[in-house]
Write a protein that holds these residues in place. Structure first.
Motif, PDB file in Angstrom:
ATOM      1  N   TRP A  13       0.819  -1.220   0.000  1.00  4.71           N
ATOM      2  CA  TRP A  13       0.000   0.000   0.000  1.00  4.71           C
ATOM      3  C   TRP A  13       0.847   1.262   0.000  1.00  4.71           C
ATOM      4  O   TRP A  13       0.303   2.364  -0.127  1.00  4.71           O
ATOM      5  CB  TRP A  13      -0.952  -0.002   1.212  1.00  4.71           C
ATOM      6  N   THR A  14       2.155   1.126   0.190  1.00  8.92           N
ATOM      7  CA  THR A  14       2.998   2.322   0.264  1.00  8.92           C
ATOM      8  C   THR A  14       4.140   2.335  -0.758  1.00  8.92           C
ATOM      9  O   THR A  14       4.427   3.367  -1.348  1.00  8.92           O
ATOM     10  CB  THR A  14       3.623   2.478   1.670  1.00  8.92           C
ATOM     11  N   ASP A  20      -1.153   4.177   8.113  1.00  7.35           N
ATOM     12  CA  ASP A  20      -1.945   5.172   7.379  1.00  7.35           C
ATOM     13  C   ASP A  20      -3.450   5.121   7.647  1.00  7.35           C
ATOM     14  O   ASP A  20      -4.178   5.969   7.156  1.00  7.35           O
ATOM     15  CB  ASP A  20      -1.648   5.131   5.878  1.00  7.35           C
ATOM     16  N   GLN A  21      -3.916   4.153   8.436  1.00  4.19           N
ATOM     17  CA  GLN A  21      -5.352   4.078   8.729  1.00  4.19           C
ATOM     18  C   GLN A  21      -5.663   4.410  10.188  1.00  4.19           C
ATOM     19  O   GLN A  21      -6.796   4.271  10.631  1.00  4.19           O
ATOM     20  CB  GLN A  21      -5.899   2.672   8.412  1.00  4.19           C
ATOM     21  N   PHE A  22      -4.673   4.824  10.965  1.00  9.79           N
ATOM     22  CA  PHE A  22      -4.906   5.145  12.380  1.00  9.79           C
ATOM     23  C   PHE A  22      -5.890   6.306  12.486  1.00  9.79           C
ATOM     24  O   PHE A  22      -5.912   7.195  11.640  1.00  9.79           O
ATOM     25  CB  PHE A  22      -3.580   5.496  13.056  1.00  9.79           C
ATOM     26  N   ASP A  23      -6.696   6.303  13.551  1.00  7.03           N
ATOM     27  CA  ASP A  23      -7.782   7.290  13.624  1.00  7.03           C
ATOM     28  C   ASP A  23      -7.289   8.731  13.740  1.00  7.03           C
ATOM     29  O   ASP A  23      -7.916   9.638  13.225  1.00  7.03           O
ATOM     30  CB  ASP A  23      -8.731   6.944  14.781  1.00  7.03           C
ATOM     31  N   ASP A  24      -6.153   8.930  14.453  1.00  8.93           N
ATOM     32  CA  ASP A  24      -5.629  10.289  14.598  1.00  8.93           C
ATOM     33  C   ASP A  24      -4.213  10.328  14.060  1.00  8.93           C
ATOM     34  O   ASP A  24      -3.280   9.856  14.708  1.00  8.93           O
ATOM     35  CB  ASP A  24      -5.675  10.715  16.069  1.00  8.93           C
ATOM     36  N   MET A  25      -4.056  10.911  12.875  1.00 10.56           N
ATOM     37  CA  MET A  25      -2.751  10.894  12.199  1.00 10.56           C
ATOM     38  C   MET A  25      -1.774  11.897  12.802  1.00 10.56           C
ATOM     39  O   MET A  25      -0.672  12.077  12.278  1.00 10.56           O
ATOM     40  CB  MET A  25      -2.928  11.167  10.709  1.00 10.56           C
ATOM     41  N   LEU A  35       4.379  12.240   6.982  1.00 13.14           N
ATOM     42  CA  LEU A  35       2.948  12.492   6.789  1.00 13.14           C
ATOM     43  C   LEU A  35       2.311  12.977   8.095  1.00 13.14           C
ATOM     44  O   LEU A  35       1.459  13.874   8.094  1.00 13.14           O
ATOM     45  CB  LEU A  35       2.240  11.223   6.299  1.00 13.14           C
ATOM     46  N   VAL A  36       2.734  12.393   9.202  1.00 10.91           N
ATOM     47  CA  VAL A  36       2.276  12.853  10.518  1.00 10.91           C
ATOM     48  C   VAL A  36       2.773  14.285  10.751  1.00 10.91           C
ATOM     49  O   VAL A  36       2.032  15.153  11.217  1.00 10.91           O
ATOM     50  CB  VAL A  36       2.790  11.909  11.633  1.00 10.91           C
ATOM     51  N   ARG A  82      -6.264   1.449  15.170  1.00  8.69           N
ATOM     52  CA  ARG A  82      -5.871   0.449  14.167  1.00  8.69           C
ATOM     53  C   ARG A  82      -4.358   0.341  14.076  1.00  8.69           C
ATOM     54  O   ARG A  82      -3.661   1.362  14.077  1.00  8.69           O
ATOM     55  CB  ARG A  82      -6.461   0.810  12.796  1.00  8.69           C
TER      56      ARG A  82
END
Ligand SMILES: [Zn+2]
Lengths: 405, 176
Positions: free
Chosen positions: A154-155, A270-275, A169-170, A266
Motif C-alpha cells: 500500500w505504500t 496510514d489508517q490510524f484514527d488520529d494521524m 505524513l504525521v 488500528r
C-alpha cells in the motif's frame, strides 16, 4: 485496573551494560552483544549461573542487514546459559516489548534474573551507503524484480518506502493542524546534540546550531537530515531481576513502576484514527492507568527520537503538554535542557548519540536514576524517569523509579 | 505515454524495460513543480484478496470491499466486516473523489533517479476513515494541499493500475 499493584512492580533493573558504540566498528553483532551482556551481569553483581531468563528485540533475521542483532539461541549458546524462560520477537509494544516481557516472566515466577539485550550493526552493514529505505522482501512478480504483499504493497508503489515518509505524513499534518514550525522541531535535534557533547560514546558530538539545522537537506518534508537518527553499531544489555534482589544489588535498582503496552487504534501507519499521534497515545494512556504517579512527577524523559517528530508525539501522548502544544513546549530548548523542567534525551538521543534502537534511551534512564551521569547528570531530583519507544503503530513505555540502595 | 482523460488513465509504454516502470514526470502534460512519483514503481503482488483493487483502473474505477449488511467500506481487504462481523463482502465502485488528509514531499533518493515527488494520504469521500497512501500528481504547489479535493487517475504498469490523485479543477466542475 484490577485490585493490588500491577505485577510489573515485581521487577527491577539491577544491572546495565553497553559495548563500544560507534560508526562502522567492523565488529560482529554477537561480539558486541557478549561485551554488553557480560558488562550487565557483572554490574548486577551476578554471574552467568544466576541468569535464568533471556530476551531480545526483535530476534534474529528481522529487517535490513545490521538491524536485528543475534537471536537468543546464539547468545544462550555462547554463554551456555541454563534458562527457565526465553523470548525474542518483533511484534508487541515496540522495543520495550523485550523488557516488558521480562517483567511479566519475573512476576509470574517463570524467571528470577532475565538478561535483556538489543544489538545493532547498521552502520557497518550500510557501509558508506547511508540511510536505507525499508526494502522488505517481495516475490511473485514478473521478471527479476520483487513484488510486495502485506502493508508494504500500500505504500511502496508510491515511493513511500521509508518510515521517514510515513512519519513525515504525521509531521505535515501537525504543521497544518497545530502550526508546528521547523524552528520548533529543530530543538529536539539541537537538545540532543548539546547533550551528546557530554557523552563520550555519542557518535555526533560537534556543535550544531539552528542555522546548521535549517540548512540541512530535506529528506521528506518537514523532516530534514538532522530529524533522522544516526545509524551506529553497538549493543546494550540489562538485567531485570525479581524485586527481592534489588536491595542486594551493588547499584541502586531502577524499579519498574508501570508499563505502557496498549494499542487501541488500528495497527496501521496510514489508517490510524488520529494521524497526529498514533500508538504513542494508547501506550501512554495505559501506562498512567497503572500508576498513581502523574506526569509532573517525572524528573527525566528519554523519549524515542528515531525521528525528531516522534519525540514531540511522545511529549503530548505522555501528558507533558497538551495536544498540539509540543512544538511550543520544546521551542527555545530551555524546558528540555539538562537543567530544565523536563530534561530530555540526556545522552544525546538517537539523533546524536546513535541509533541503539530504544535501548540507548533505556540505558541512559538507568544511568540518570543512579546518579551516574557525570558531566551530563541531571542536577537535583532524579527519582522518576520515563522511557518511551516506537513510532507509528508501534509503541511501548516504561515508568522507572529509583530504589534506595 | 498517452493520457486518456475519459478514463482518467495514464498508460505507460513498457518496451524499455519490464520493471523500470513509467517516467510520468518527464512527459507530464502540464508544468508541474514535482514529479508524479518515484522513478521506478515497486509493484504489489496480486492475489485473490487484492486483485480487484489493483486492477480496477482497467475500467477507470476505484473499488473497495463493501459490507453487504452494514455497508461499511473495508480497507485493506479482509474477509470480515470489522464493524458488524458480517462475512458478505464484495468489491464496490466509489466515485474516485477524495480529500487530502496530509502529504509530504519526498526528496531522498530511496529510489535512485527520482525527482522530488508528493506522497499524499487521501481520504475517500464516501467514508473518510478509509485512506490511501498515494501520489498527488500534476502538483503545482504545496499551498493549500491539505483539505483540498482530489480525484483518482490511474497509472498502468502491466496488469496493475496504481490509483494516483490529482486536484479537482473547480472551474471545470462548475461548467459541467
Ligand atoms: Zn458490516
Amino acid at each position: 485496573m484490577s485490585a493490588g499493584p500491577p505485577l510489573e512492580r515485581q521487577a527491577a533493573i539491577t544491572g546495565i551494560g553497553q559495548s563500544d558504540v560507534g560508526r562502522r566498528l567492523g565488529r560482529t553483532d554477537i561480539d558486541l552483544t557478549i561485551d554488553a551482556c557480560l558488562d550487565a551481569i557483572a554490574d548486577a553483581g551476578l554471574t552467568r549461573e544466576d541468569i535464568d531468563g533471556l530476551a531480545t528485540y526483535p530476534g534474529a533475521g528481522t529487517g535490513m542487514a545490521g538491524f536485528s542483532g543475534p537471536g537468543t539461541p546464539e547468545v544462550q549458546d555462547a554463554l551456555r546459559l541454563k534458562l527457565n524462560w526465553h523470548d525474542g520477537g518483533a511484534e508487541g509494544p515496540a522495543q520495550m516489548k523485550a523488557v516488558i516481557a521480562a517483567c511479566f516472566a519475573i512476576a509470574v515466577g517463570a524467571a528470577r534474573h532475565v538478561l535483556v539485550y538489543r544489538t545493532v550493526t547498521e552502520s557497518t552493514a550500510q557501509g558508506e551507503g547511508g540511510r536505507q529505505g525499508i526494502g522488505g522482501s517481495g516475490d511473485g512478480g514478473s521478471g527479476s524484480v520483487p513484488r510486495f504483499s502485506g502493508f508494504l504493497q500500500w505504500t511502496l508503489p508510491f515511493g513511500a518506502v521509508s518510515a521517514a515518509n510515513w512519519i513525515a505524513l504525521v509531521g505535515q499534518r501537525r504543521v497544518h493542524e497545530f502550526g508546528l514550525t521547523r524552528e520548533q522541531l529543530a530543538h529536539v535535534a539541537l537538545n540532543g546534540r548539546r547533550n551528546a557533547a557530554l557523552n563520550p560514546k555519542a557518535v555526533y558530538r560537534q556543535p550544531m546550531d539552528l542555522d546548521d539545522y535549517l540548512a540541512a537537506r530535506m529528506i521528506s518534508s518537514p523532516l530534514c537530515l538532522f530529524d533522522c537518527d544516526a545509524p551506529c553499531d553497538g549493543s546494550t544489555a540489562l538485567v531485570v531481576s525479581h524485586v527481592d534482589y534489588a536491595a542486594d544489588a551493588p547499584h541502586p535498582a531502577c524499579h519498574v513502576n508501570a508499563v505502557g503496552t496498549a494499542l487501541r487504534g488500528r495497527p496501521s501507519w496510514d489508517q490510524f484514527d488520529d494521524m497526529t499521534t498514533m500508538a504513542a497515545r494508547d501506550a501512554s494512556a495505559s501506562m498512567w492507568e497503572r500508576t498513581d504517579l502523574v506526569p509532573s512527577d517525572v524528573d527525566i524523559a528519554q523519549l524515542y527520537d528515531g525521528f525528531s517528530l516522534l519525540t514531540l508525539v511522545w511529549l503530548e501522548a505522555l501528558g507533558f503538554c497538551g495536544r498540539g502544544e509540543s512544538g511550543a513546549f520544546v521551542d527555545g530548548g530551555s524546558r528540555i535542557a539538562l537543567d530544565g523542567q523536563l530534561p530530555l534525551n540526556t545522552a544525546g538521543g538517537q539523533l546524536s548519540a546513535g541509533r541503539l534502537h530504544g535501548f540507548g534511551l533505556l540505558h541512559e534512564a538507568c544511568v540518570q536514576l543512579r546518579g551516574d551521569g557525570g558531566e551530563r547528570q541531571v542536577p537535583g531530583r532524579h527519582e522518576v524517569a520515563v522511557v518511551a519507544n516506537g513510532g507509528g503503530p508501534i509503541a511501548g513505555s516504561l515508568l522507572l523509579t529509583r530504589g534506595s540502595g | 505515454m498517452a493520457r486518456d482523460s475519459r478514463l482518467g488513465t495514464t498508460r505507460t509504454d513498457h518496451s524499455l524495460g519490464r520493471w523500470i516502470g513509467s517516467v510520468p514526470s518527464i512527459v507530464a502534460s502540464i508544468v508541474a513543480m514535482f514529479a508524479n512519483g518515484p522513478s521506478i514503481r515497486l509493484l504489489p503482488r496480486l492475489d485473490d484478496d487484492n486483485r480487484f483493487f489493483w486492477t480496477g483502473g482497467k475500467d477507470g474505477v476505484l473499488r473497495f470491499l463493501k459490507c453487504g449488511s452494514c455497508h461499511q467500506l473495508v480497507h485493506p481487504p479482509v474477509p470480515v466486516c470489522p464493524a458488524c462481523l458480517g462475512r458478505d463482502l464484495a468489491p464496490e465502485a466509489v466515485s474516485g473523489r477524495g480529500r487530502v488528509h496530509t502529504y509530504t514531499v519526498n526528496h531522498q533518493q530511496w529510489i535512485p533517479g527520482s525527482e522530488p515527488y508528493v506522497i499524499g494520504l487521501v481520504e475517500i469521500v464516501e467514508q473518510p476513515d478509509v485512506r490511501l497512501t498515494t501520489n498527488l500528481v500534476d502538483c503545482e504547489s504545496e499551498e493549500g494541499l491539505i483539505g483540498s479535493d482530489v480525484e483518482v487517475t490511474f497509472e498502468q504498469h502491466d496488469e496493475v493500475f496504481l490509483p494516483l490523485f490529482r486536484s479537482v479543477d473547480s472551474s471545470k466542475e462548475n461548467n459541467s
